[in-house]
Motif scaffolding. Structure first.
Motif, PDB file in Angstrom:
ATOM      1  N   HIS A 144       0.856  -5.227   7.170  1.00 50.83           N
ATOM      2  CA  HIS A 144       1.733  -4.594   7.986  1.00 50.83           C
ATOM      3  C   HIS A 144       2.333  -4.852   9.164  1.00 50.83           C
ATOM      4  O   HIS A 144       1.642  -5.810   9.846  1.00 50.83           O
ATOM      5  N   PRO A 148       1.538   3.023  11.490  1.00 51.83           N
ATOM      6  CA  PRO A 148       2.274   4.205  11.147  1.00 51.83           C
ATOM      7  C   PRO A 148       2.576   5.023  12.164  1.00 51.83           C
ATOM      8  O   PRO A 148       2.056   5.335  13.162  1.00 51.83           O
ATOM      9  N   ALA A 149       3.647   5.695  11.724  1.00 57.41           N
ATOM     10  CA  ALA A 149       4.504   6.805  12.696  1.00 57.41           C
ATOM     11  C   ALA A 149       3.424   7.941  13.154  1.00 57.41           C
ATOM     12  O   ALA A 149       3.449   8.172  14.342  1.00 57.41           O
ATOM     13  N   GLU A 186      11.248  -2.286   5.293  1.00 59.97           N
ATOM     14  CA  GLU A 186      10.822  -0.888   5.284  1.00 59.97           C
ATOM     15  C   GLU A 186      10.030  -0.554   3.929  1.00 59.97           C
ATOM     16  O   GLU A 186      10.631  -0.855   2.926  1.00 59.97           O
ATOM     17  N   GLN A 189       5.897   5.819   3.075  1.00 59.30           N
ATOM     18  CA  GLN A 189       4.590   6.103   3.000  1.00 59.30           C
ATOM     19  C   GLN A 189       4.497   7.515   3.417  1.00 59.30           C
ATOM     20  O   GLN A 189       5.062   7.871   4.709  1.00 59.30           O
ATOM     21  N   ASP A 191       2.647  10.624   5.134  1.00 57.15           N
ATOM     22  CA  ASP A 191       1.509  10.979   6.267  1.00 57.15           C
ATOM     23  C   ASP A 191       0.544  11.941   5.601  1.00 57.15           C
ATOM     24  O   ASP A 191       0.542  12.263   4.596  1.00 57.15           O
ATOM     25  N   THR A 197       7.275   9.109   5.330  1.00 59.43           N
ATOM     26  CA  THR A 197       7.795   8.488   6.707  1.00 59.43           C
ATOM     27  C   THR A 197       8.090   7.167   6.686  1.00 59.43           C
ATOM     28  O   THR A 197       7.617   6.438   5.355  1.00 59.43           O
ATOM     29  N   THR A 198       8.684   6.278   7.264  1.00 63.24           N
ATOM     30  CA  THR A 198       9.010   5.052   7.480  1.00 63.24           C
ATOM     31  C   THR A 198       7.924   3.804   7.819  1.00 63.24           C
ATOM     32  O   THR A 198       7.982   4.016   9.061  1.00 63.24           O
ATOM     33  N   ARG A 199       7.794   3.196   7.109  1.00 57.12           N
ATOM     34  CA  ARG A 199       6.873   2.177   8.023  1.00 57.12           C
ATOM     35  C   ARG A 199       7.398   0.784   7.478  1.00 57.12           C
ATOM     36  O   ARG A 199       8.118   0.373   6.460  1.00 57.12           O
ATOM     37  N   ASP A 201       6.461  -3.478   6.962  1.00 58.70           N
ATOM     38  CA  ASP A 201       5.525  -4.379   6.433  1.00 58.70           C
ATOM     39  C   ASP A 201       6.278  -5.803   6.675  1.00 58.70           C
ATOM     40  O   ASP A 201       7.642  -5.812   6.771  1.00 58.70           O
TER      41      ASP A 201
END
Length: 211
Positions: A144, A148-149, A186, A189, A191, A197-199, A201
């Motif tokens: 990661h 996360p958002a 990007e 993932q 929530d 949502t965009t995470r 890595d």
């Protein structure tokens, strides 16, 4: 934060005991993409969890050593492997990687999201992972790039390294390794409420040069 009175093994067994399945049961997409073109040989899967990556590798013809700290996760993984008909291609081993590490040299060493809220010497473990790569073999690390958002309880002492920091921490010797991939990317993932949502890595892939 976690309760320091719990060992890492107790923490992860407790997490897995909260539900019948913690993860999706599907292999990590980066592993599938980056290992698909490799010649199957001996693979080491660090932090294998419920075994989806190891099972996918075994299905591709790899002989896999799959490692996790949680006996509960390993038992689930072994049952899944038996159901998929690849049990004979996977050696499930319980290790606290802070204290012990599997023996042998491997053509692929994979560490997919090897993070833990319990204290864990990640840099040391990944250096051990690099040492376990056979000449001509590949080290694949996915991690990661941040929280996360939806995670607002950020832990100020927890650092997510960049790909360059991962490579620096590995201490790969000049002339002995070739870095094949070092990138942030990007990923979508969901929530906890199921909303996408965009995470961010990051991926590091390196090959140990033949002797």
């Amino acid at each position: 934060m976690t309760d320091d009175s719990f060992s890492a093994e107790e923490y992860w067994d407790g997490r897995y005991a909260e539900s019948d399945r913690m993860w999706s049961g599907k292999p990590n997409p980066v592993l599938v993409r980056e290992a698909a073109g490799l010649q199957p040989g001996r693979a080491l899967d660090l932090g294998c969890g419920e075994g989806a990556d190891a099972i996918w590798l075994a299905g591709q013809g790899w002989q896999v050593t799959a490692v996790d700290i949680s006996r509960l996760a390993l038992d689930r993984a072994a049952a899944h492997a038996a159901a998929e008909g690849v049990a004979d291609r996977i050696d499930w081993q319980q290790h606290d990687l802070a204290a012990s590490f599997p023996d042998g040299a491997f053509d692929l060493v994979s560490a997919q999201f090897l993070h833990s809220p319990v204290e864990m010497p990640r840099e040391k473990i990944l250096r051990n992972a690099a040492t376990a790569v056979a000449p001509g073999g590949v080290l694949l690390i996915e991690g990661h790039g941040g929280f996360p958002a939806w995670e607002h309880n950020h832990h100020p002492d927890l650092h997510f390294p960049t790909p360059d920091e991962v490579i620096d921490d590995l201490g790969l010797r000049d002339g002995q390794w070739e870095v094949l991939l070092s990138e942030e990317h990007e990923r979508i993932q969901n929530d906890p409420d199921g909303r996408p949502t965009t995470r961010i890595d990051n991926t590091v892939k390196a090959r140990r040069l033949p002797a």
